[in-house]
Structure formats: C-alpha cells, structure tokens
Enzyme design. Structure first.
Site: not given
Ligand code: DGJ
Length: 729
Positions: A463, A527
């Site tokens: 991430d 997301d």
């Molecule tokens: C942002 C990501 O896009 C989510 O899927 C998740 O992994 C969160 N971060 C976790 O903090």
C-alpha cells in the site's frame, strides 16, 4: 521493415501488427517521426524519401517546414512545450547560465537494434559539445504495435547540468480533434472526461508523488466521436509512479508536417535532477499506441504487450479473500481462523491479512514503520493463523506499507531523520520514509525480507496511502530518488523471493502505471466495492491493463464506501471480470449466500482461462444507463459478456444490443449464466434466448443485428457465455 543503410538518406520504416512507424534519422538531424499510424505496406526507398515533402510555410512563419524531431525545442522553431529544458548554472559570481538552448546534432546514422516483420528498434545518438550534452533516443515497435520510447541525456561537460524536463512528443495528424483522459478521487477513480483538441496545451501534470487517483492512465487524441469500437485514436502512457505529465498540444502553425503533438515524461522539480559530469538521466518508458478501431484496439495492443512481459503472472489467478472490510483493525485469531474456514469452504484460494497486524497498529494513526508482528495481539506471532490458513490449502498474503512511517512509531522516534520531509503536513497521520537514505532503505528491506521468509508469504498487498507533496531528500527535491528507491526495494525483495507476488495498492487505485507494474503482479483498482461504481472503474482500468491484473472483489450487500445496496448476482457478475476476490465478512453470511458464493467461485475458476487471456471488448451503447463489456478468446471460439444496467432508462425495453468482437464467420451458442443467481427482469416477456439452454445464432446476427435485451432493474446484470457452435457454411 525497410532498412535504411547507414549513411543513406532513407527514412526507417518499422512495421508490426498493422502499425507503421516511419522515422527520418539523417545526421546531423535528430530523429523525426514522419508517420505513426496505420500500416503503410511495403514501401520502396523512393516512397519513403517522398515523405519528406513539406507543405508550404504560412506567411510570416519560418521559411521552411519540416517534421518536428522527437525532442522539439525552439531550435527547430517549435513554439510549444520543449522536449528538453535544462541549464548549467552560471558561476557563483553571477556569470550567465550556460547551455540554455542546446543544439543537439546526431553523431552518426541510426543504429538498428532489432529488425523484422514484428517490429524492431532503433537508437540515435546526438551531442552538443559546446553545451556539454549527449542525447540518446530509443524507439522500438513491439510485435503488438506498441511504440516504446526512452530518452537519455548525459552531462559531458565538466560542471553540473540540471535537467528540468525531458519529454517525448510525437506528431498528431489533423484527424485528431478530440481528447479523452481520466480523472477521479478516492472511490471514484478513472472517470472519463472529453474535450475538443483546440489551440493551446492540454496538460495533465501530476505533482502528487504517486500516480494518483486522478491519473489519466492513458491520454488519447482521436477522430470525431471516437469510442471503444470506432475511430482513429492515438494514446500515450508514461510508465512512472512519481510525478509525471501527459500532454496534447496544438498551435496555429501546426507541428511541422502535422497539426499537434502528444507525449509526456516525468515532472521534475527545480534542482531535483542535477547531473554531475559523466552522469545520465533516463526518462521513464513512454508508450504510444495507435488504433484504427477505437479504444478497444488500443487496449488490445497494450494487453498483449503487458501479457508478454516476463513479470506477468502465468499461473491461474487465485480467488482472494482480503480481510480489510471483513474485520478492519479487529485482529482476533479466532475470528480470523473462522473467516479462513468459511473462505476455504466456498473455494477461496488465497487469504490476505490486511492492515493491523504490526506493533502499535490498533488504528490508522500509529505504527507504520514498526514492521514486527504486534506481540500484544499475536503473542505467538502470525504462525497460528498462517499455519491454519495453509492447513486449509490456501495461499497466505500480508498487507504492508513500506514507504511510509507514522510519527507515532518506534521507528520515527528512533530515527526522526528518516522521515522524507520532517515537519511536512501529515496525511492519514503519516509521512513518507526517506528510501533514498541507505539506512532507512536497508531497514525496510530487511524487515520485509524477514517477514516474507518467516511466514513463507505468497503475496504482499503493498500500500501507499498518501500524496507526497514536498518530498525532500538531503535538502533537495527528492521524489525522483524516492520513486527510484521504491522500485529498487520491490526489485530487491523479489530477487530474494522470486515466487512472491505483489499487489500495487494506493488508497485504492492511486498507483496504477506500467512503472510499478514492471515489479508487481496486480493492482487494487479502487477501495470501493460498490458494484455500480466498479462497473465503470474496471471498464476504464482495462484501457491499460488486462482483467487478470485488476483486483475486483465482492463486497457486502450494503457497500461500505457509498452505502448503496446491491443484490449478490449483480455484485458477482461485476467482480467476475478481473482478478476476483471477496472483501466481506463472509463468516456472517447466510447459508444461501455462501452457496451462491461457492457457485460463483466455481464459475470464476471455469471462466478464468478465458477471462485472463482473451481480448477485452466494450460496446458503445446509446443507452447511458447500461454498459456492455466482454472478453473474447483470441481465436474467436469463446466469449463471455456482462450486460449491466446501472441507471433507469426512459425506453421501456433496451432493444437489440450488438455483441462486439465475435467472429462473423462462426455461429455461437449463447447461454445466460445464472450460477450466481438470476437478475430481476422488468416486464414479463423475456426473450427466448434467456432460457438456460440458450440458443444458437450466427456471428453476423450477433455483431450486426444484435441480441434483444430484456429490461433489467437498475443495479443488475446479465452474464452471457458464448461458445462457437459450428462454422457457417
Ligand atoms: C488503503 C487500501 O486501499 C485498503 O484496501 C486497505 O488496505 C487500507 N489502506 C488499510 O489501511
């Protein structure tokens, strides 16, 4: 390929997959692209030379007209954005800045790197000894017609040279009159925007320090009303995860023989790249794609290019369960074991433990950088969970965010100087970690290496959750160095663990580009798992990437990000067209829901060989509330289509809908697939082909007349599976 013999004044002609690239590279001139577009056939040297004929210059413009070089500057009377901007700062006593307008001249004939019926490559070297610069231009056309360009500039002088911009610009013909690019925000990435190509600069510059939710992905210029299936289009993509730009530019005097230019490169801050004597700056790879049959043609070439890369995953894409929306930070061993049990029972193949497993990470305000399993939550480490997951026959994945640090972490307290920009405003309570600092880099690499080794991890969800607006390394703008170091970190980790797969995630889909994908194995598209949003996001993500690289998960009925509700069959058909997975606390599902999930996973496993190797097709429907997309096998014998209704229509029935991409010379058995449930229909009279056994129809009927579609309720979709029945005689 027509050879230009060294020293002769014949343009080079590269050809591949219906594309021609004609490059005039005659010393001392820099290479000029005379044609980039439809295949011109086998051209004689005489006809290639004829390309140079120019139109008459307009009154009061320069006294000659010529094609622009791939590095246009004022030197060739180009009034637009220059290919090269740089300077050799003057002496401290106030002497003038030197080498402001270098006169780069090629030093020899074009070097043919590879040649053949499937494209080829060339390199041209140039210098300006007085300015103390040497330039290399590399152009190559791959077997799929994708044109790759890289420029590099070397400081041959004896004092520093600052590179402020180095970009590639290719000509656009007069038929390019419209521009399409993408923008977006968190949970609404890759939203298309279209505008006329007018005089001036259409510039999409990114200074976010990551590719961005609003990244254009592709910038495309094309003929009037071009769409997915029609029109002549030219697209550019800069393969870079740091600051970058894409642009289209047009001026009254045109661009040499053409009307406008398209291109891009890295965006550099003043002082970010200063070359010491002998040092070289290379641009990211900039890809250019031409298509005579709309955006699907661009995607087809790019998908084939991407699939041919060594890093492209070759194994069946495992069905994923990711724990984020299931448990968030509530990491409880028994709860997660139960989730894994249910996942295994429905057919999940990879279990990914998301954020929350490391020291001090009880919410998103602390802990980044402390890459040790939190002993207070996991007294025996992750072993009890990992062993359980493996015992169920699943692969194990783990979330990390290696390029970041929370000020509230042991790491930041011990090494405040490792922060990328100490004192800069926080975002999500975090700051970048200065990866260009060898100690910080070594620490993160060793921690990742140790975790992957200790738990034999199959997969990392990598991430990157904030923009990096003012990255400073060693007192200088540091985004270029940070991006290079992040790439190296991935490369070094993969060198130590060659079987590891990595997902590029960035607050959802904010890091999707071919730079990061040169060392990662899929991207997280967004997301939002709201299927209505996902229909559009995935459709536009496929502009660049084939479905097997695009993570697409089923979420719960009420989407966490939008609050919108949708039936399971709709969510299932939507998530099928990608690297599919689940983002849902399925331990709380009903028996019926689990049964549907199990059927859907079986369907995914049945169809993934097709979904992950075929050609993506997208229809240009007049109905603004419906979308149709599909994947057709390369030999045209099998296809799967999703027809989705996202919004109500003012027509009682949608009428006939053409299925693009099928072979008109074949007949197809069309079967609706209700494996994950039936969509709700409007009206009573469903067309007969909706019976489970389906019907057989000729490809001509399907592609030209179309299938009569039933009325669907908004937020529902039909899945059609087509197999070639027999050739039409
Ligand atoms: C942002 C990501 O896009 C989510 O899927 C998740 O992994 C969160 N971060 C976790 O903090």
């Amino acid at each position: 390929m027509t050879d230009a013999m060294p020293g002769t004044a014949v343009p080079v002609h590269l050809r591949a997959a219906g594309v021609s690239l004609v490059v005039d590279a005659v010393p001392p001139g820099l290479p000029r692209v005379l044609h980039w577009g439809r295949d011109l056939g086998d051209l004689t040297a005489e006809s290639l030379v004829a390309f140079r004929d120019a139109s008459t210059p307009a009154s009061f413009s320069v006294d000659h007209t010529q094609a622009l070089s791939v590095l246009p500057t004022g030197r060739e009377c180009w009034p637009g954005t220059p290919g090269l901007v740089g300077q050799r700062p003057g002496p401290a006593d106030g002497g003038s800045c030197r080498a402001p307008f270098p006169d780069l001249r090629s030093t020899g004939p074009v070097e043919l790197l590879t040649t053949g019926p499937d494209g080829g490559g060339l390199r041209v070297s140039a210098t300006d000894p007085e300015a103390g610069l040497a330039l290399t231009v590399e152009l190559s056309l791959d077997p799929f017609g994708v044109l790759r360009t890289v420029l590099s500039i070397t400081n041959t002088g004896d004092d520093p040279y600052e590179v402020d911009a180095l970009r590639v610009l290719l000509p656009l013909p007069p038929s390019a009159v419209e521009v399409l690019d993408l923008t977006g925000v968190w949970c609404h990435e890759r939203s298309p925007q279209r505008s006329p190509l007018v005089h001036g600069t259409h510039l999409r510059a990114n200074r976010r320090g990551r590719t961005g939710h609003d990244a254009t992905l592709l910038l495309t210029a094309g003929s009037t009303g071009f769409g997915f299936r029609t029109g002549e289009v030219r697209s550019v993509h800069v393969a870079w995860s740091g600051n970058h730009e894409h642009l289209v530019e047009r001026f009254p005097e045109g661009a040499g023989l053409d009307t406008a230019v398209i291109g891009g490169g890295e965006v550099l801050a003043p002082g970010e790249v200063v070359l010491a004597p002998g040092e070289t700056y290379r641009t990211p790879e900039v890809f250019f794609v031409w298509s005579g049959d709309g955006l699907d043609g661009v995607s087809r070439r790019l998908h084939r290019h991407v699939r041919a890369r060594a890093v492209h995953p070759r194994s069946a894409r495992p069905l994923v369960l990711n724990t984020w929306e299931a448990v968030y930070f509530d990491h409880d061993l028994e709860r997660l074991r139960t989730l894994a049990d249910v996942a295994a029972a429905v057919g999940v193949e990879r279990f990914v433990l998301d954020d929350g497993w490391f020291r001090h990470r009880r919410d998103d305000s602390a802990g980044l950088g402390d890459w040790y399993v939190d002993e207070t939550v996991w007294p025996e480490g992750l072993h009890p969970l990992v062993d359980h997951v493996r015992g169920l026959g699943l692969q194990m994945g783990l979330w990390v965010e290696p390029e970041m640090v929370n000020p509230d972490s042991d790491l930041a307290r011990a090494h405040p100087d490792w922060l990328l920009t100490p004192g800069a405003p926080l975002a999500r309570s975090q700051q970048g970690l200065d990866l260009a600092n060898p100690e910080a880099y070594g620490y993160v690499l060793d921690r990742l290496d140790a975790l992957v080794g200790e738990y034999s991890l199959d997969y990392l969800k990598w991430d990157h959750n904030r923009d990096l607006h003012v990255p400073v390394h060693a007192g200088r703008p540091g985004l270029h160095a940070q991006t290079v170091a992040a790439y190296r970190l991935l490369d070094d980790l993969l060198a130590r663990h060659p079987a590891l797969e990595i997902e590029s995630c960035s607050s959802g889909g904010a890091r999707i580009d071919l730079g990061i994908l040169a060392r990662t194995h899929r991207i997280w598209a967004s997301d939002t798992n709201d299927a209505v949003e996902r229909q559009s996001i995935q459709r536009m993500t496929w502009l660049l990437l084939p479905p097997e690289l695009v993570g697409s998960h089923i979420g719960p009925a009420r989407a966490h990000t939008t609050g919108r509700t949708a039936d399971l069959p709709f969510r299932a058909v939507t998530a099928l067209f990608g690297h599919a997975g689940i983002e849902w606390d399925i331990a709380g599902c009903t028996e019926d829901e689990l049964a549907v999930l199990a059927c859907w996973i079986r369907l995914y496993k049945e169809l993934r060989p097709l979904l992950h190797t075929g050609d993506v097709v997208r229809a240009d429907l007049a109905d603004p509330g419906a979308l149709l997309h599909g994947v057709v096998s390369a030999d045209g014998t099998e296809a799967v289509f999703g027809y989705a209704r996202l919004a109500p229509t003012t027509d009682s029935y949608p009428g006939r809908v053409r299925l693009p991409g099928l072979d008109p010379a074949r007949s197809y058995r069309i079967r609706p697939r209700y494996d994950a449930g039936r969509p709700e229909l409007f009206g009573r009279a469903a067309p007969p082909w909706l019976r489970e056994e389906g019907v057989v129809l000729p490809g001509t009927v399907l592609t030209e007349a179309g299938l009569p579609m039933p009325g669907l309720r908004p937020s529902s979709a039909l899945l059609l599976h087509l197999t070639a029945a027999c050739p039409v005689v």
